[in-house]
Design an enzyme around this catalytic site. Structure first.
Site, PDB file in Angstrom:
ATOM      1  N   HIS A  68      -4.200 -20.535  70.565  1.00 20.18           N
ATOM      2  CA  HIS A  68      -5.064 -19.699  69.710  1.00 20.18           C
ATOM      3  C   HIS A  68      -6.375 -20.420  69.399  1.00 20.18           C
ATOM      4  O   HIS A  68      -6.875 -20.343  68.270  1.00 20.18           O
ATOM      5  CB  HIS A  68      -4.341 -19.334  68.405  1.00 20.18           C
ATOM      6  N   ASP A  76       2.196 -21.534  67.055  1.00 21.13           N
ATOM      7  CA  ASP A  76       2.897 -20.422  67.706  1.00 21.13           C
ATOM      8  C   ASP A  76       2.206 -20.042  69.014  1.00 21.13           C
ATOM      9  O   ASP A  76       1.031 -20.333  69.224  1.00 21.13           O
ATOM     10  CB  ASP A  76       2.961 -19.206  66.777  1.00 21.13           C
ATOM     11  N   GLU A  77       2.943 -19.393  69.861  1.00 19.50           N
ATOM     12  CA  GLU A  77       2.431 -18.770  71.082  1.00 19.50           C
ATOM     13  C   GLU A  77       1.540 -19.708  71.907  1.00 19.50           C
ATOM     14  O   GLU A  77       0.525 -19.292  72.467  1.00 19.50           O
ATOM     15  CB  GLU A  77       1.675 -17.480  70.734  1.00 19.50           C
ATOM     16  N   ALA A  78       1.943 -20.973  71.988  1.00 16.93           N
ATOM     17  CA  ALA A  78       1.196 -21.950  72.797  1.00 16.93           C
ATOM     18  C   ALA A  78       1.692 -21.888  74.239  1.00 16.93           C
ATOM     19  O   ALA A  78       2.155 -22.889  74.806  1.00 16.93           O
ATOM     20  CB  ALA A  78       1.364 -23.349  72.209  1.00 16.93           C
TER      21      ALA A  78
END
Length: 561
Positions: A303, A366-368
């Site tokens: 992100h 998150d969401e790496a």
């Protein structure tokens, strides 16, 4: 179609500016509450006395949100008059500040002067009666945020060990008065508080709401408005999501282009924006005046497109990508092997820690998806140590538990009921090993999820989240295997892919946010949807008086206004 736009708002009881979201819904959605009432007949309203009481009747002490821990009703009520005064503990600037805050709320609607003054002899009144705010006085067992509220014919007394508790008691008093007390013009009374005693303290110390200011930017005034709405329901943490692929929203002196360039756009290609350090300080001070702690988040190592676009050296190939205005996730990553990456992390965390008095710094995690597992573990090890270096407690999304959470780290769980058991077990194992948890299950607590398929805003990847679903869960038992004592509390995130105005925020947050607040504050024994929806219905006129464009869910027996 809902037009996404950005505009400023005022803070002191602002009225609606744009056509409210609720007026853009389809005809069937507008008719649903009416059809529910017609089908149920008059008994629907007979079951909701708080929602339909006449103005002259006092609201029962238990008919507030969050539900108090203990209520003893009975005895004569108290009615505010032109002779009412607000008396505060002598020598206590905190109590005086809260008394002034209360007077500022009550004066416009009542038309009363409500002078605020100090009082030394609490055993004597001069016959005028009034509202008394006391700190200490043997109430230490209620902790930092508890209070007692006693109402009788001579007045209302709120007592608390600490200023936060006194402030929370004032929020209860607001809800015990007629909803019209929230308006900014003189209204008809009477302004009566039922007789009896409330003894109250929170179940959990962490009761938060998150606002994503990265995908769409919200001004200081807009954030302040949301803070005021949160405070009414005793929310005590404001989590600001300050960076993402679409925008960097906080000035960092040592890396100035993060804000000036990385903050220059948003989802859809709008102008974006960022907070100067003075802006951020203004938000911090305003939140503190409402007894909220700000939790800043810099989402790492994924992100991060806004940062990567701002500084080419943060990319492994040394080439800065273009700014991003879409809504996909998981494509960006800091370059984990580069030493400059950790200079960047150190500088950002140091400057934010210097500005932020609260104990937490949230580092995302998150969401790496573009970061290998080994690189992720290595990065989070170093990032966590930087947070500790500057005296803060690290928070991260629950993917942090896939690395090596440091002792005392807080993992924010955002999974679903249907999240794979192995992932839940990983989080529970970390909790058993000393990690603390804040629960934000996406299919229960995410305020950006649609209520149903006709909702004109929001997303639905976690499913539809109606008001009853957002209320019907227990933090103590939600995550199998996690020790009950590991749960610090709850948080209601508001992601902003489709949210860009105050009307949007309010339509998605209300009426769900009060329910999440109650889950965090009230004893588990009080949680009963059939009773809660009646108390929630009674909040409808208060929402309207505050100019909140709320969703009139057909699950709730709203009164006619």
């Amino acid at each position: 179609m809902v037009t996404v736009r950005l505009h400023n708002t005022t803070v002191a009881k602002p009225r609606r500016r744009d056509p409210p979201v609720s007026q853009r819904r389809t005809l069937p959605l507008l008719l649903a509450p009416l059809l529910l009432v017609v089908a149920a007949g008059a008994t629907s309203f007979a079951a909701a006395p708080a929602a339909t009481q006449r103005a002259a009747e006092a609201r029962p002490l238990g008919q507030v949100i969050p539900a108090p821990a203990s209520v003893s009703e009975g005895g004569p009520s108290y009615t505010l008059t032109r002779r009412t005064r607000i008396k505060v503990e002598a020598g206590s600037p905190e109590a005086r500040q809260i008394g002034t805050y209360l007077a500022d709320i009550l004066r416009p609607s009542t038309g009363y002067a409500l002078p605020v003054s100090e009082w030394n002899d609490w055993d004597e009144w001069d016959g005028r009666g009034g509202i008394r705010l006391r700190l200490g006085s043997g109430a230490d067992s209620l902790g930092d945020e508890g209070y007692t509220l006693e109402s009788g014919q001579d007045g209302v007394t709120i007592t608390a060990p600490k200023p936060a508790g006194l402030f929370h008691g004032v929020q209860t008093l607001r809800q015990l008065l007629p909803a019209a007390v929230e308006k900014d013009t003189v209204q008809d009374g009477p302004w009566t508080v039922a007789g009896g005693t409330i003894t109250d303290a929170p179940r959990y110390g962490y009761r938060g709401a998150m606002l994503d200011v990265s995908r769409h930017f919200f001004t200081v005034a807009q954030v302040k408005r949301y803070i005021d709405q949160m405070a009414l329901y005793k929310v005590n943490k404001l989590h600001l999501h300050l960076s993402d692929d679409q925008g960097w929203r906080i000035a960092i002196d040592s890396w100035a282009r993060l804000a000036t360039y990385g903050g220059s756009t948003q989802v859809g290609g709008g102008p974006g924006g960022y907070y100067t350090k003075a802006d951020y300080q203004e938000i911090l001070e305003y939140a503190a005046s409402r007894h909220l702690e700000v939790v800043p988040e810099i989402d790492l190592p994924g992100h991060t497109n806004a940062a990567l676009a701002s500084y080419a050296q943060l990319n492994c190939n040394g080439v800065a990508p273009p700014l991003y205005t879409g809504t996909n996730v998981g494509f960006s990553s800091l370059c984990v092997p580069k030493a400059v990456t950790y200079d960047f992390v150190d500088d950002v965390v140091r400057e934010i820690a210097e500005m932020t008095p609260g104990k937490y710094i949230h580092i995302g995690g998150d969401e790496a998806h573009s970061t290998s597992h080994d690189d992720y573990v290595a990065f989070m090890d170093k990032a966590q140590s930087v947070v500790g270096k500057y005296g803060k407690t690290v928070m991260g999304w629950h993917q942090l538990t896939g690395a090596k959470p440091v002792k005392g780290a807080v993992a924010q769980y955002w999974g679903l009921d249907k999240t794979p058991a192995a992932e839940k077990a990983q989080v529970a194992k970390a909790a058993k090993n000393g990690a603390r948890l804040v629960l934000s299950p996406a299919d229960r607590a995410y305020l950006d999820m649609k209520y149903d398929k006709s909702t004109p805003l929001g997303l639905s990847w976690a499913g539809y989240v109606e008001v009853d679903r957002s209320y019907d869960w227990n933090p103590q038992t939600y995550l199998p295997g996690a020790p009950a004592e590991s749960v610090l509390g709850v948080e209601a995130p508001m992601w902003s892919e489709t949210v860009s105005t105050n009307d949007h925020i309010e339509f998605m947050a209300f009426p769900r946010l009060p329910g999440i607040a109650e889950i965090g504050w009230s004893p588990a024994s009080t949680h009963d949807w059939s009773k809660y929806k009646v108390r929630l219905a009674a909040q409808g006129p208060r929402f309207s008086a505050l100019g909140i464009d709320y969703h009139r869910s057909s699950k709730v027996p709203w009164p006619e206004e």
